[in-house]
Design an enzyme around this catalytic site. Sequence first.
Site, PDB file in Angstrom:
ATOM      1  N   ILE A 172       0.851  -1.201   0.000  1.00  0.00           N
ATOM      2  CA  ILE A 172       0.000   0.000   0.000  1.00  0.00           C
ATOM      3  C   ILE A 172       0.879   1.240   0.000  1.00  0.00           C
ATOM      4  O   ILE A 172       1.662   1.450   0.941  1.00  0.00           O
ATOM      5  CB  ILE A 172      -0.868   0.051   1.274  1.00  0.00           C
ATOM      6  CG1 ILE A 172      -1.708  -1.219   1.418  1.00  0.00           C
ATOM      7  CG2 ILE A 172      -1.743   1.296   1.303  1.00  0.00           C
ATOM      8  CD1 ILE A 172      -2.416  -1.322   2.769  1.00  0.00           C
ATOM      9  N   GLY A 173       0.757   2.075  -1.008  1.00  0.00           N
ATOM     10  CA  GLY A 173       1.543   3.312  -1.077  1.00  0.00           C
ATOM     11  C   GLY A 173       0.686   4.521  -0.790  1.00  0.00           C
ATOM     12  O   GLY A 173       0.310   5.248  -1.721  1.00  0.00           O
TER      13      GLY A 173
ATOM     14  N   SER B 148       1.087   6.545   2.668  1.00  0.00           N
ATOM     15  CA  SER B 148       1.829   7.507   3.501  1.00  0.00           C
ATOM     16  C   SER B 148       3.052   8.060   2.773  1.00  0.00           C
ATOM     17  O   SER B 148       3.702   7.370   1.986  1.00  0.00           O
ATOM     18  CB  SER B 148       2.297   6.827   4.785  1.00  0.00           C
ATOM     19  OG  SER B 148       1.221   6.218   5.440  1.00  0.00           O
TER      20      SER B 148
ATOM     21  N   GLU C 270      -9.806  -2.640   5.577  1.00  0.00           N
ATOM     22  CA  GLU C 270      -8.505  -2.599   6.238  1.00  0.00           C
ATOM     23  C   GLU C 270      -8.636  -2.574   7.757  1.00  0.00           C
ATOM     24  O   GLU C 270      -7.724  -2.985   8.472  1.00  0.00           O
ATOM     25  CB  GLU C 270      -7.760  -1.356   5.732  1.00  0.00           C
ATOM     26  CG  GLU C 270      -6.301  -1.340   6.093  1.00  0.00           C
ATOM     27  CD  GLU C 270      -5.560  -0.108   5.569  1.00  0.00           C
ATOM     28  OE1 GLU C 270      -6.058   0.537   4.633  1.00  0.00           O
ATOM     29  OE2 GLU C 270      -4.492   0.179   6.113  1.00  0.00           O
TER      30      GLU C 270
END
Length: 383
Positions: A131-132, A134, A250
């Site tokens: 997951i990109g 932050s 999530e």
Amino acid sequence: MNLLDQFGPPVLPTGLGPLRTAVREFVAEWTPTSTPEKRALSWMGFDADFSRLLGTKGWLGLSIPKQYGGHDASPFERFVVSEELLAAGAPVTAHWIADRQSAPLILRHGTEAQKQRYLPAICAGELHFCIGMSEPASGSDLASVRTKADRQADGSWVLNGRKVWTTNADRCHFMIALVRTDPASERHAGLSQIIVDLTLPGVMIRPIKDLSGHEHFNEVTFDDVRLEADALIGVEGDGWAQATSELAFERSGPERFLSAMTLFRCLVGAVGPTPDARQAMEIGRLAAWLISLRSMSISVTAQLASGEDPVWAASCVKDLGTGYEQDTVEVAMRLIDSLPPGEQAATTRRVLAIVQSMAPSFSLRGGTREILRGILARGLGVR
Ligand SMILES: Cc1cc2nc3c(=O)[nH]c(=O)nc-3n(C[C@H](O)[C@H](O)[C@H](O)COP(=O)(O)OP(=O)(O)OC[C@H]3O[C@@H](n4cnc5c(N)ncnc54)[C@H](O)[C@@H]3O)c2cc1C
């Protein structure tokens, strides 16, 4: 908002018993090949072969349609498989993100070509995603994302920027990144999701050591990375809505209250069948909390299964669940010197050291406690 409507009856459909038994028997055979210290890593344990094995068993991509390599099952099947694996401390992190949220995202928003390209390999446990979201200056305030993808005349993209804290980027094949595709945009507008092949030239991945010495998350820098036109997933400019719709997946699953399960099991085993009053009280309280959280999580799963977007209830599960996981560490610290001496007490001490060093991250990853409480407060109309 009526609080009474947020959590429906926590009932798992009938007929899931054989699946549960099969997974439980499988992990019972696997457990002696592992160690309590490895199992203490819970869903941060990485084992690509193990993930592939789960794929061959048909336990990944459960709710993905058969035509894309999945199993046309409901989210409840995934819930049962997940909780059995997590309760045993199985190493699931290699496939976790792809199975939990990348595959559902691709199914919902992807083109036919993207579905054909990615979903069968995800269901086989062969393709790992990270997951990109932050960035160095965008954590809780995700709308301030600055990594940008510029569209070229031929429709392709050039990607520049930096992501941080990306779990397993160094071991994953692809990242789904939230990026700015409209350079003139601000905040929530002008963001899109793109799929980045992490082997492309211009992608630099630097592992970061955490408090416990593990290197599971990374800084990922993009320097003029050229992406094909079909790297875009979903609608250009709809990235914010797409990314936030993943959040209920999530935040509500059993991984939000089972991260310290190996420690809990060790503690119960070390205390043995004749706990003193304090041990019984502390362990009993944890057990009651665990059962309540599980009921809440099943209830959210039911809402997801019926196509709802239960962000408030999912935030509640994550906030209370990670609090429970951290409290398990506190309880273990209070009880550790009261354990009957022996190998089980020694093992519990070692497992406690591992889980204790991971515990601060439980209420940070996936959205911090303060951010979740902001969502809860807004839902209650007090903010
Ligand atoms: C183990 C781990 C794995 C992670 N994996 C990933 C990953 O795979 N991909 C990814 O994209 N990210 C990942 N993250 C990053 C995680 O999502 C961020 O750390 C988190 O969103 C917080 O952002 P930040 O670290 O920038 O802290 P900040 O946003 O700077 O927050 C610092 C503190 O201020 C508080 N704060 C911030 N804003 C407010 C506010 N408005 N009101 C009240 N308090 C506030 C926060 O709660 C926090 O306590 C991971 C983090 C951890 C710990």
